[in-house]
Scaffold this motif. Structure first.
Motif, mmCIF file in Angstrom:
data_model
loop_
_atom_site.group_PDB
_atom_site.id
_atom_site.type_symbol
_atom_site.label_atom_id
_atom_site.label_comp_id
_atom_site.label_asym_id
_atom_site.label_seq_id
_atom_site.Cartn_x
_atom_site.Cartn_y
_atom_site.Cartn_z
ATOM 1 N N PRO A 96 45.188 30.391 19.472
ATOM 2 C CA PRO A 96 44.361 31.433 18.858
ATOM 3 C C PRO A 96 42.912 31.022 18.625
ATOM 4 N N GLU A 97 42.666 29.749 18.375
ATOM 5 C CA GLU A 97 41.303 29.329 18.061
ATOM 6 C C GLU A 97 40.418 29.210 19.294
ATOM 7 N N LEU A 98 41.035 29.082 20.444
ATOM 8 C CA LEU A 98 40.245 28.898 21.662
ATOM 9 C C LEU A 98 39.794 30.238 22.214
ATOM 10 N N THR A 99 38.703 30.206 22.983
ATOM 11 C CA THR A 99 38.200 31.444 23.572
ATOM 12 C C THR A 99 39.124 31.885 24.701
ATOM 13 N N GLY A 100 38.951 33.132 25.104
ATOM 14 C CA GLY A 100 39.729 33.655 26.217
ATOM 15 C C GLY A 100 39.563 32.777 27.441
ATOM 16 N N ARG A 101 38.326 32.365 27.692
ATOM 17 C CA ARG A 101 38.043 31.552 28.874
ATOM 18 C C ARG A 101 38.802 30.225 28.819
ATOM 19 N N ASP A 102 38.732 29.547 27.659
ATOM 20 C CA ASP A 102 39.451 28.274 27.510
ATOM 21 C C ASP A 102 40.944 28.479 27.716
ATOM 22 N N ASN A 103 41.454 29.578 27.177
ATOM 23 C CA ASN A 103 42.881 29.845 27.298
ATOM 24 C C ASN A 103 43.286 30.149 28.732
ATOM 25 N N ARG B 255 44.900 24.427 39.827
ATOM 26 C CA ARG B 255 43.898 23.390 39.635
ATOM 27 C C ARG B 255 42.693 23.984 38.919
ATOM 28 N N ARG B 256 41.951 23.120 38.246
ATOM 29 C CA ARG B 256 40.821 23.594 37.464
ATOM 30 C C ARG B 256 39.799 24.323 38.335
ATOM 31 N N ALA B 257 39.524 23.768 39.492
ATOM 32 C CA ALA B 257 38.537 24.376 40.383
ATOM 33 C C ALA B 257 39.010 25.760 40.842
ATOM 34 N N GLU B 258 40.313 25.847 41.084
ATOM 35 C CA GLU B 258 40.908 27.103 41.533
ATOM 36 C C GLU B 258 40.755 28.175 40.448
ATOM 37 N N ILE B 259 40.988 27.774 39.208
ATOM 38 C CA ILE B 259 40.882 28.717 38.092
ATOM 39 C C ILE B 259 39.431 29.163 37.947
ATOM 40 N N ALA B 260 38.519 28.189 38.033
ATOM 41 C CA ALA B 260 37.106 28.515 37.879
ATOM 42 C C ALA B 260 36.685 29.535 38.929
ATOM 43 N N ALA B 261 37.190 29.362 40.159
ATOM 44 C CA ALA B 261 36.831 30.267 41.241
ATOM 45 C C ALA B 261 37.377 31.670 41.001
ATOM 46 N N LYS B 262 38.484 31.755 40.294
ATOM 47 C CA LYS B 262 39.129 33.056 40.105
ATOM 48 C C LYS B 262 38.803 33.686 38.758
ATOM 49 N N MET B 263 37.969 32.998 37.961
ATOM 50 C CA MET B 263 37.724 33.453 36.591
ATOM 51 C C MET B 263 37.244 34.904 36.528
ATOM 52 N N ASP B 264 36.297 35.269 37.379
ATOM 53 C CA ASP B 264 35.762 36.632 37.334
ATOM 54 C C ASP B 264 36.837 37.658 37.644
ATOM 55 N N SER B 265 37.631 37.322 38.638
ATOM 56 C CA SER B 265 38.698 38.229 39.042
ATOM 57 C C SER B 265 39.734 38.381 37.927
ATOM 58 N N ILE B 266 40.037 37.283 37.260
ATOM 59 C CA ILE B 266 41.016 37.310 36.166
ATOM 60 C C ILE B 266 40.489 38.160 35.010
ATOM 61 N N THR B 267 39.211 37.943 34.671
ATOM 62 C CA THR B 267 38.596 38.715 33.584
ATOM 63 C C THR B 267 38.615 40.199 33.901
ATOM 64 N N GLY C 14 47.119 37.341 29.433
ATOM 65 C CA GLY C 14 48.243 36.479 29.782
ATOM 66 C C GLY C 14 48.787 36.799 31.162
ATOM 67 N N PHE C 15 48.890 38.076 31.443
ATOM 68 C CA PHE C 15 49.397 38.508 32.738
ATOM 69 C C PHE C 15 48.407 38.236 33.856
ATOM 70 N N ALA C 16 47.136 38.479 33.541
ATOM 71 C CA ALA C 16 46.103 38.361 34.567
ATOM 72 C C ALA C 16 46.105 36.951 35.155
ATOM 73 N N VAL C 17 46.326 35.957 34.300
ATOM 74 C CA VAL C 17 46.340 34.576 34.784
ATOM 75 C C VAL C 17 47.508 34.398 35.753
ATOM 76 N N ALA C 18 48.684 34.850 35.324
ATOM 77 C CA ALA C 18 49.876 34.686 36.160
ATOM 78 C C ALA C 18 49.725 35.433 37.480
ATOM 79 N N ALA C 19 49.026 36.561 37.459
ATOM 80 C CA ALA C 19 48.875 37.371 38.669
ATOM 81 C C ALA C 19 47.948 36.702 39.686
ATOM 82 N N HIS C 20 47.264 35.654 39.275
ATOM 83 C CA HIS C 20 46.319 35.017 40.184
ATOM 84 C C HIS C 20 46.792 33.674 40.731
ATOM 85 N N VAL C 21 48.037 33.339 40.478
ATOM 86 C CA VAL C 21 48.565 32.097 41.035
ATOM 87 C C VAL C 21 48.906 32.353 42.506
#
Lengths: 411, 278
Positions: free
Chosen positions: A102-109, A120-132, A157-164
């Protein structure tokens, strides 16, 4: 490339249910250390294969073992007997909001849950806009998630899982969460992945969606596979056995005409409020039917009819359905439905009022936000600037009303 | 997509130590998760607190002041010719690292039950991330030690490099304890309740606040068998430039070398059905 994505061979899963202590005195005390346990087989000797690229649904009543199958496939828990072979990277489309801090930002989460899902971290960073964008949380992405609404929480929560990126996707009751626009987005995503060759294993109670998304279905009951086959067959069998079939009215065999499908066509692959929509009813007639009326009704999930489209609105030309296959297309220039999820069903009648066939399996229509303005409906309208005091007199009002009705008449 | 197809086979759990050890290679795939989780532990700890990271200094500092007053001024515990404050602090620091790593590591699976029952990832990542986070606190706390050394004019010598192997092996020992206790805690919550008591007793049974030298010779062997003796003495002697006690550290290292692989194999065995009972 392996032929199979998943192979279940004689898989069983036993749970131990602890019984409340019985007896008295010492024996009761002894039970604290050695509780009486009863074996419960959640899944018993289950075997099935899923071909690569196939979409399979697992249906069945509560307690049939569906969720246990999901837990076994995703390696959350190990089987008691048997073997599961998984060919390819597997991801589960599950709501991971509960793993958020709860204390972390949406992005950190997003980084956190993405990593938990094996990205991977790089993969998440690349997909961040799409996830948001998928989650629709907008600028809140940089706010601590404790300030999120429960809907935003779930969607992120779902958006992250949908981008794996995965070759096998597990979907467990996505429908249960989020608003309808979001559900629709989830379905579009699943459809997209399916078309690109991802194997989809779908676990759901929503039979309409199962029929729409899956080719094959496995019906489970009491931990065993009861039936395995074509999704439409299995679903209708399940509907019959579980009493859901009571909805089915006119028997298909006797009716002279039968609705085969309801399809929606829209210019840009999305159907949205205020944009054109064509609804195509395909039918198959065993004989020529004069004086037929085809009616399409748009309903809420609760079954309330919002509006209908009819070949004979008030008074129109007579419709004759010729023997064989055919289709009727309804069109609207501006769809009045607000964004959401609707059930569309169809009825074929005679002008005399006799019902010939009812399409019992409503098609789901997902409406995206297009020209969304508040209110129950979107009403097609126009506007112009006028001089103050230039108000339509009452005869003009009457005339406007007359044209509105006239427009619905087929010309 | 031209990604390679990896086949995974899921079978009923069976005792296979070699299998568990070979899992270590797949652990490498989760390096990003471990890094993210560890960073997250440190980030989260002092959120919405006024003093923030300052707490990492204040906690061991307060402990050191209390113990200095009680043990040095009231009880007059000897400290081998070194002022008692840095002497005690050099013992408290590695002990706090160990205690925090074991406590949080033990609780890690239960406190992440939501995740453990929803998604698979190598479960040992949770306890490992807590050991790493405790290591970062050790690093922060070390700056206070440096100030103490300067204040009491204790010069640093080359022996300080011995701190690195001592802390590394201590971290492994803490991890081994955390792995075993976390797997047990999943099944028996008694572990979590009893752990603080055990750690408290263990601290007083280890030469944290007193030197090993004051322990009666008859008990010395028994004391040295406690791995924490080797770690605490080793850390303190390296930092305060006292002759390094190779023997007690060798015992601690030997215990760790045997214990960690066993703990890992046991943990991996328990992992298969953890989600059923957590």
């Amino acid at each position: 490339m392996a032929d199979f994505a998943l192979e279940f061979t004689g898989v069983s899963k036993r749970y131990w249910l602890t019984q409340p202590p019985a007896g008295s005195g010492l024996s009761r005390l002894a039970q604290r250390f050695r509780p009486r346990q009863e074996a419960f087989w959640a899944v018993r000797d289950v075997s099935f294969d899923v071909a690569a690229g196939e979409s399979l649904a697992i249906v069945g009543p509560n307690g049939a073992g569906k969720s246990t199958i999901l837990k076994l496939v995703s390696a959350i828990t190990a089987p008691t007997a048997g073997e599961i072979r998984i060919h390819g990277r597997l991801a589960a489309l599950i709501e991971l909001g509960s793993g958020f801090h709860p204390e972390l930002t949406g992005r950190d989460n997003v980084f956190l849950s993405g990593a938990i899902l094996g990205m991977r971290r790089a993969e998440i960073a690349a997909k961040m806009d799409s996830i948001t964008a998928f989650a629709g949380v907008g600028p809140f992405i940089d706010a601590p998630v404790k300030f999120y609404s429960s809907g935003m929480y779930l969607r992120l929560g779902f958006a992250v899982a949908a981008h794996v990126d995965a070759q096998i996707l597990l979907v467990d009751e996505v429908l249960a969460v989020g608003d309808e626009v979001f559900q629709q987005r989830c379905y579009r995503r699943i459809e997209e992945l399916r078309r690109s060759g991802t194997t989809v294993v779908f676990i759901s109670h929503d039979l309409t969606t199962v029929e729409r998304l899956c080719e094959r279905a496995v019906l489970m009951g009491a931990g065993r596979v009861v039936a395995d086959g074509d999704a439409a067959d299995i679903v209708s069998r399940y509907r019959r056995t579980s009493g859901l079939g009571a909805l089915e009215t006119a028997p298909d065999i006797d009716s002279p005409v039968k609705t085969m499908a309801i399809d929606f066509l829209s210019a840009s692959d999305v159907c949205a409020t205020g944009y054109p929509l064509r609804t195509v009813v395909s039918f198959s007639a065993r004989r020529t039917i004069p004086d037929a009326v085809v009616e399409v009704s748009y309903c809420t999930h609760g079954g309330a009819v919002l509006f209908c489209q009819q070949t004979t609105a008030l008074s129109g030309p007579r419709l004759t359905l010729e023997r064989g296959h055919g289709a009727i297309e309804f069109a609207t220039g501006e769809l009045g439905l607000q964004p959401g999820c609707y059930d569309v069903s169809c009825q074929i009648m005679t002008t005399a009022g006799e019902t010939l066939h009812t399409f019992v399996r409503p098609e789901r229509l997902l409406v995206d936000s297009g020209r969304m303005i508040s209110g129950y409906f979107y009403m097609p309208h126009s506007w112009r600037k006028t001089i103050a005091g230039d108000r339509p007199s009452s005869p003009v009002r009457a005339a406007l009303g007359a044209t509105a009705i006239g427009q619905e008449r087929p010309s | 997509m031209a990604s390679r197809v990896v086949t995974r086979v899921l079978r009923p759990p069976h005792w296979n130590p070699l299998q568990s050890i070979s899992n270590l290679s797949s652990l490498a795939d989760y390096g990003d998760l471990l890094a993210t989780l560890s960073r997250h532990r440190i980030n989260v700890r002092y959120r919405q607190s006024l003093l923030g990271g300052l707490w990492a200094f204040l906690q061991p500092l307060a402990m050191m002041l209390v113990f200095t007053v009680v043990f040095s001024r009231l009880a007059r515990v000897p400290s081998e010719g070194v002022p008692y404050a840095p002497f005690a602090y050099a013992g408290i620091l590695p002990w706090t690292f160990f205690a925090a790593a074991v406590t949080n590591g033990t609780m890690s699976l239960v406190s992440h039950a939501q995740l453990v029952t929803k998604v698979y990832f190598p479960r040992e990542i949770l306890p490992i991330s807590y050991v790493i986070a405790a290591g970062v606190d050790l690093l922060i706390g070390s700056s206070v030690l440096v100030l103490l050394l300067i204040y009491f004019r204790i010069g640093l010598t080359m022996s300080i490099v011995l701190v690195v192997p001592v802390v590394a092996v201590l971290g492994m020992f803490a991890l081994a304890c955390a792995l075993v206790l976390a797997a047990l805690q999943v099944r028996l919550r008694d572990v979590g309740v009893g752990l603080p008591v055990v750690l408290q007793l263990w601290m007083f049974a280890s030469p944290v606040l007193y030197p090993l030298a004051v322990v009666p010779v008859a008990w010395r062997t028994a004391f040295t068998l406690n791995p924490m003796t080797g770690f605490i003495e080793g850390f303190r002697r390296a930092v305060l430039d006292m002759p390094f006690d190779v023997y007690s550290f060798a015992v601690a290292a030997a215990v760790t070398v045997v214990f960690l692989p066993l703990a890992y194999v046991a943990f991996k065995h328990a992992e298969a059905t953890m989600a059923d009972v957590v």
